[in-house]
Design an enzyme around this catalytic site. Structure first.
Site, short mmCIF file in Angstrom:
data_model
loop_
_atom_site.label_atom_id
_atom_site.label_comp_id
_atom_site.label_asym_id
_atom_site.label_seq_id
_atom_site.Cartn_x
_atom_site.Cartn_y
_atom_site.Cartn_z
N GLU A 156 -0.35 -3.52 -9.50
CA GLU A 156 0.05 -4.74 -8.78
C GLU A 156 -0.97 -5.07 -7.68
O GLU A 156 -1.82 -4.25 -7.32
CB GLU A 156 1.43 -4.57 -8.16
CG GLU A 156 1.51 -3.46 -7.13
CD GLU A 156 2.54 -3.71 -6.05
OE1 GLU A 156 2.51 -4.81 -5.42
OE2 GLU A 156 3.37 -2.81 -5.80
N LYS A 176 2.12 -14.17 -1.51
CA LYS A 176 2.88 -13.10 -2.16
C LYS A 176 3.71 -13.72 -3.30
O LYS A 176 4.51 -14.61 -3.06
CB LYS A 176 3.79 -12.43 -1.12
CG LYS A 176 4.67 -11.31 -1.68
CD LYS A 176 5.48 -10.68 -0.56
CE LYS A 176 6.63 -9.84 -1.09
NZ LYS A 176 7.52 -9.35 -0.03
N VAL A 197 5.86 -6.22 -7.79
CA VAL A 197 6.31 -5.45 -8.96
C VAL A 197 6.96 -6.40 -9.97
O VAL A 197 6.74 -6.29 -11.18
CB VAL A 197 7.29 -4.34 -8.52
CG1 VAL A 197 7.99 -3.72 -9.73
CG2 VAL A 197 6.57 -3.28 -7.70
N ASP A 214 20.00 -10.06 0.57
CA ASP A 214 18.56 -9.80 0.38
C ASP A 214 18.36 -8.61 -0.55
O ASP A 214 18.46 -7.45 -0.15
CB ASP A 214 17.88 -9.56 1.73
CG ASP A 214 16.35 -9.49 1.59
OD1 ASP A 214 15.86 -9.52 0.44
OD2 ASP A 214 15.67 -9.42 2.62
N SER A 216 15.55 -7.44 -3.62
CA SER A 216 14.25 -7.80 -4.20
C SER A 216 14.39 -8.34 -5.61
O SER A 216 15.17 -7.82 -6.42
CB SER A 216 13.34 -6.57 -4.22
OG SER A 216 12.14 -6.88 -4.88
N LYS A 272 11.38 2.72 -0.54
CA LYS A 272 11.25 3.11 0.87
C LYS A 272 12.59 3.12 1.56
O LYS A 272 13.47 2.33 1.23
CB LYS A 272 10.36 2.11 1.59
CG LYS A 272 8.90 2.35 1.38
CD LYS A 272 8.11 1.87 2.60
CE LYS A 272 6.65 2.13 2.36
NZ LYS A 272 6.04 1.08 1.56
N1 PSU Z 1 7.35 -1.33 -1.40
C1 PSU Z 1 6.32 -0.63 -0.90
N2 PSU Z 1 5.08 -1.20 -0.78
C2 PSU Z 1 4.85 -2.48 -1.19
C3 PSU Z 1 5.94 -3.21 -1.76
C4 PSU Z 1 7.15 -2.60 -1.84
O1 PSU Z 1 6.51 0.52 -0.55
O2 PSU Z 1 3.71 -2.97 -1.08
C5 PSU Z 1 5.70 -4.58 -2.30
C6 PSU Z 1 5.70 -4.53 -3.84
O3 PSU Z 1 4.78 -5.48 -4.33
C7 PSU Z 1 7.11 -4.99 -4.17
C8 PSU Z 1 7.36 -6.01 -3.08
O4 PSU Z 1 7.24 -5.53 -5.45
O5 PSU Z 1 6.77 -5.43 -1.92
C9 PSU Z 1 8.82 -6.30 -2.86
O6 PSU Z 1 8.95 -7.32 -1.92
P1 PSU Z 1 10.39 -8.00 -1.69
O7 PSU Z 1 11.22 -6.94 -1.03
O8 PSU Z 1 10.12 -9.19 -0.80
O9 PSU Z 1 10.89 -8.38 -3.04
MN MN Z 2 13.83 -10.19 -0.19
#
Ligand code: PSU
Ligand code: MN
Length: 306
Positions: free
Chosen positions: A28, A90, A110, A142, A144, A163
């Site tokens: 990614e 992003k 991802v 919220d 992902s 995380k």
């Molecule tokens: N978790 C990590 N490092 C990252 C991301 C997630 O430990 O860089 C990035 C990945 O690209 C993941 C995205 O797909 O953040 C998820 O963002 P959101 O929570 O806004 O969907």
């Molecule tokens: Mn989000």
């Protein structure tokens, strides 16, 4: 499947590898543009690609450059993605159409990377951590977009879990609900990214790359729609000190709340918070684990072709 070449370009090396049946691992780009600090991010991007090569596969880092999806990037393109002045958006799956239409640059999460990799015919993907359910999601909703994409995309993703900035327990539950296969690699614990053990367990365990490949191949054989997550923990020696981790996390969550950080800004904010507040110790853990995941994904991809 025919792909419009004005919208999606597969790098010649990746194309050749796929044509000859060599192992390919997708990577990614959000981690480069929005997950790691510049200028280290560009160096790490190259290291991750090298880790895939060390594992015997061809790397295919995925991003949008000038409104075109690229599967496999040149060093110049990695440089663009890592430059904080290049206006890289992003991009989750829902952002693909608008960013292509804009003609601009995009770093794929991802979610978007899984979608594009599958479209291109790539079956293995390595990353650091998945997105998941955020803390307080019962009020904010919220969650992902990674999770819903992984529910419908047959790809095998090697990662270090999610995380602790997220609600790990809720994420584990959602992975189950959404039909996403989760296997621990050499562990019964769901990894917690900076920490080897998040406190939650995994439903399945494999101990060799052949076993991991067998799970992916059997999922393909039965056409299960969702992803396989191979969850590999950081080693005990490499993980972030527990006390430091817990303190920085609590302060970061409070700060995000105070600054009213919401939506797609939440994850980059907290990642950056960790890096600055731990004096880059979290950065080193992040770099270590992503390289380990890239190598493991390559070895699984190699095992899957035998
Ligand atoms: N978790 C990590 N490092 C990252 C991301 C997630 O430990 O860089 C990035 C990945 O690209 C993941 C995205 O797909 O953040 C998820 O963002 P959101 O929570 O806004 O969907
Ligand atoms: Mn989000």
């Amino acid at each position: 499947m025919s792909i419009d070449p004005s919208r999606l370009v597969i790098h010649p090396e990746v194309k050749l590898a796929m044509a000859t049946g060599d192992a390919v691992v997708a990577l990614e780009s959000t981690i480069i543009s929005h997950g790691l600090p510049s200028p280290r991010n560009v160096k790490v991007a190259a290291e991750i690609e090298q880790s895939v090569r060390d594992g015997g596969a061809v790397p295919a880092t995925i991003a949008i450059i000038n409104g075109v999806v690229r599967v496999g990037l040149s060093p110049d393109e990695l440089q663009i993605l890592g430059d904080p002045n290049s206006n890289v958006v992003k991009v989750s799956t829902r952002d693909l159409g608008p960013v292509l239409a804009s003609g601009g640059h995009g770093a794929t999460t991802v979610s978007a990377t899984s979608h594009i990799a599958h479209l291109a015919g790539i079956k293995f993907f390595a990353t650091g951590g998945l997105g998941g359910v955020h803390r307080g999601a019962q009020d904010t909703y919220d969650e992902s977009g990674d999770l819903v994409t992984l529910a419908r995309t047959p790809i095998t993703v090697t990662c270090a879990g999610v995380k602790s900035i997220l609600d790990v327990g809720a994420t584990v539950e959602r992975l189950e609900t959404l039909g996403i296969t989760v296997v621990g690699f050499g562990t019964d614990k769901f990894p917690g990214f900076y920490r080897a053990d998040s406190g939650f367990t995994v439903p399945w365990r494999v101990d060799t790359v052949e076993q991991a490949a067998a799970v992916a191949l059997n999922r393909d054989a039965i056409k299960a729609p969702g992803a396989v997550i191979v969850a590999k923990p950081v080693s005990d020696a490499d993980q972030l000190d527990l006390e430091l981790h817990d303190r920085v996390l609590a302060e970061g969550l409070a700060e995000a709340d105070r600054l009213h950080i919401t939506g797609k800004e939440v994850t980059p904010f907290l990642l950056d918070w960790f890096h600055t507040q731990t004096n880059n110790q979290s950065l080193e853990v992040n770099v270590t684990l992503i390289n380990a995941n890239a190598r493991l994904a390559a070895e699984i991809a190699v095992a899957a072709k035998k």
